[in-house]
Design a protein around this motif. Structure first.
Motif, PDB file in Angstrom:
ATOM      1  N   GLY A 120       0.820  -1.208   0.000  1.00 51.83           N
ATOM      2  CA  GLY A 120       0.000   0.000   0.000  1.00 51.83           C
ATOM      3  C   GLY A 120       0.852   1.256   0.000  1.00 51.83           C
ATOM      4  O   GLY A 120       0.527   2.245  -0.678  1.00 51.83           O
ATOM      5  N   ARG A 121       1.941   1.238   0.746  1.00 49.81           N
ATOM      6  CA  ARG A 121       2.839   2.397   0.772  1.00 49.81           C
ATOM      7  C   ARG A 121       3.510   2.599  -0.590  1.00 49.81           C
ATOM      8  O   ARG A 121       3.678   3.736  -1.056  1.00 49.81           O
ATOM      9  N   ILE A 122       3.903   1.498  -1.218  1.00 50.56           N
ATOM     10  CA  ILE A 122       4.547   1.597  -2.532  1.00 50.56           C
ATOM     11  C   ILE A 122       3.574   2.168  -3.559  1.00 50.56           C
ATOM     12  O   ILE A 122       3.929   3.044  -4.364  1.00 50.56           O
ATOM     13  N   LYS A 123       2.334   1.688  -3.530  1.00 48.68           N
ATOM     14  CA  LYS A 123       1.333   2.197  -4.465  1.00 48.68           C
ATOM     15  C   LYS A 123       1.057   3.678  -4.224  1.00 48.68           C
ATOM     16  O   LYS A 123       0.900   4.453  -5.179  1.00 48.68           O
ATOM     17  N   ALA A 124       0.996   4.075  -2.956  1.00 49.71           N
ATOM     18  CA  ALA A 124       0.759   5.484  -2.638  1.00 49.71           C
ATOM     19  C   ALA A 124       1.917   6.349  -3.119  1.00 49.71           C
ATOM     20  O   ALA A 124       1.713   7.457  -3.649  1.00 49.71           O
ATOM     21  N   ALA A 125       3.142   5.857  -2.957  1.00 49.39           N
ATOM     22  CA  ALA A 125       4.317   6.602  -3.413  1.00 49.39           C
ATOM     23  C   ALA A 125       4.325   6.713  -4.931  1.00 49.39           C
ATOM     24  O   ALA A 125       4.657   7.773  -5.488  1.00 49.39           O
ATOM     25  N   ASP A 126       3.954   5.628  -5.614  1.00 50.00           N
ATOM     26  CA  ASP A 126       3.898   5.657  -7.077  1.00 50.00           C
ATOM     27  C   ASP A 126       2.840   6.643  -7.557  1.00 50.00           C
ATOM     28  O   ASP A 126       3.052   7.391  -8.525  1.00 50.00           O
ATOM     29  N   ALA A 127       1.685   6.641  -6.877  1.00 48.54           N
ATOM     30  CA  ALA A 127       0.611   7.558  -7.262  1.00 48.54           C
ATOM     31  C   ALA A 127       1.039   9.004  -7.058  1.00 48.54           C
ATOM     32  O   ALA A 127       0.764   9.875  -7.901  1.00 48.54           O
ATOM     33  N   ALA A 128       1.722   9.275  -5.950  1.00 47.20           N
ATOM     34  CA  ALA A 128       2.197  10.635  -5.683  1.00 47.20           C
ATOM     35  C   ALA A 128       3.228  11.061  -6.718  1.00 47.20           C
ATOM     36  O   ALA A 128       3.249  12.218  -7.163  1.00 47.20           O
ATOM     37  N   SER A 129       4.079  10.119  -7.124  1.00 50.57           N
ATOM     38  CA  SER A 129       5.087  10.421  -8.136  1.00 50.57           C
ATOM     39  C   SER A 129       4.440  10.747  -9.476  1.00 50.57           C
ATOM     40  O   SER A 129       4.851  11.689 -10.174  1.00 50.57           O
ATOM     41  N   GLU A 130       3.412   9.987  -9.841  1.00 48.35           N
ATOM     42  CA  GLU A 130       2.712  10.240 -11.098  1.00 48.35           C
ATOM     43  C   GLU A 130       2.004  11.593 -11.063  1.00 48.35           C
ATOM     44  O   GLU A 130       1.967  12.317 -12.065  1.00 48.35           O
ATOM     45  N   THR A 131       1.457  11.941  -9.901  1.00 49.23           N
ATOM     46  CA  THR A 131       0.778  13.233  -9.763  1.00 49.23           C
ATOM     47  C   THR A 131       1.752  14.382  -9.959  1.00 49.23           C
ATOM     48  O   THR A 131       1.445  15.379 -10.627  1.00 49.23           O
ATOM     49  N   ARG A 132       2.945  14.256  -9.402  1.00 50.71           N
ATOM     50  CA  ARG A 132       3.953  15.306  -9.553  1.00 50.71           C
ATOM     51  C   ARG A 132       4.391  15.447 -11.003  1.00 50.71           C
ATOM     52  O   ARG A 132       4.651  16.550 -11.482  1.00 50.71           O
ATOM     53  N   LYS A 133       4.453  14.318 -11.711  1.00 49.14           N
ATOM     54  CA  LYS A 133       4.847  14.370 -13.120  1.00 49.14           C
ATOM     55  C   LYS A 133       3.808  15.111 -13.951  1.00 49.14           C
ATOM     56  O   LYS A 133       4.135  15.876 -14.857  1.00 49.14           O
ATOM     57  N   VAL A 134       2.540  14.860 -13.644  1.00 43.93           N
ATOM     58  CA  VAL A 134       1.455  15.524 -14.376  1.00 43.93           C
ATOM     59  C   VAL A 134       1.475  17.021 -14.131  1.00 43.93           C
ATOM     60  O   VAL A 134       1.252  17.844 -15.031  1.00 43.93           O
ATOM     61  N   GLN A 135       1.752  17.404 -12.889  1.00 46.79           N
ATOM     62  CA  GLN A 135       1.787  18.825 -12.556  1.00 46.79           C
ATOM     63  C   GLN A 135       2.998  19.509 -13.189  1.00 46.79           C
ATOM     64  O   GLN A 135       2.993  20.669 -13.490  1.00 46.79           O
TER      65      GLN A 135
END
Length: 217
Positions: free
Chosen positions: A202-217
């Motif tokens: 769950g932590r890995i998925k959350a970190a991946d999601a946060a990373s993808e969000t930063r890339k989009v921004q």
């Protein structure tokens, strides 16, 4: 900044760790102990603390003698003096329990029962390794019983050890009646490893999601 996971499953882990402390230091109830735990009696304490009648840990010593008389379990009876070479893994497990399992149990009590902050990512990794170690070493002990001398150990005795002792400890080791009244749930081993692996995932998925969000921004 570290994030902490607070879940009802932490109560299960707390109950498990609290149960392990007296079992490691003072194992006196047959239904709550396993051979690996009783090994530490002679590893931790000097002989005067358990051998003489009236010694503080004499009850634990008597329990071990009862267990040996009932099951003749070679894992419990292993010592460097009686080692035959092929059974050196028993000593390795003993040292591993003292060097890794015991400190982890004490840390788990401190983290979950004293601090009550939940588990961090580092805690979850530590408890995952702990649960896998408990499951793996118990599986090795269970598997070893299959090859015990049939002339010495009956099939019925082997099944009793496999089904009533090693098997339950491998999958889920239920808490004592007192602890169960607190948690109402079984304790960790293989299921504990699954719990911690799920938290880490769950932590890995959350970190991946946060990373993808930063890339989009």
């Amino acid at each position: 900044m570290a994030t902490y996971a607070n879940t009802w499953r932490n109560k299960v882990w707390t109950g498990w760790f609290l149960m392990q402390v007296p079992l490691i230091f003072y194992p006196i109830r047959p239904e709550l102990t396993v051979p690996k735990v009783m090994d530490l009696l002679e590893f931790i304490w000097p002989a005067w603390a358990y051998e003489p009648a009236g010694a503080p840990l004499h009850a634990a010593y008597e329990l071990k003698q009862w267990y040996i008389q009932k099951y003749n379990d070679p894992i419990v009876q292993w010592s460097p003096e009686t080692a035959t070479g092929h059974d050196s893994w028993m000593g390795l497990f003993l040292y591993l329990e003292f060097a890794f399992l015991l400190p982890t149990v004490l840390y788990g009590v401190y983290r979950l029962a004293v601090q009550r902050r939940g588990t961090s990512g580092g805690d979850e990794l530590l408890f995952l390794v702990y649960a896998l170690e408990v499951a793996f070493t118990t599986l090795v002990c269970l598997y070893d019983t299959v090859y015990w001398d049939n002339a010495v150990y009956s099939a019925e005795l082997k099944r009793e050890l496999q089904v009533q002792l090693y098997g339950p400890w491998l999958v889920i080791r239920k808490c004592s009646s007192n602890l169960k009244s607190v948690t109402g749930l079984p304790g960790p081993a293989a299921l504990g490893a699954l719990d911690m692996a799920t938290r880490i995932l769950g932590r890995i998925k959350a970190a991946d999601a946060a990373s993808e969000t930063r890339k989009v921004q």
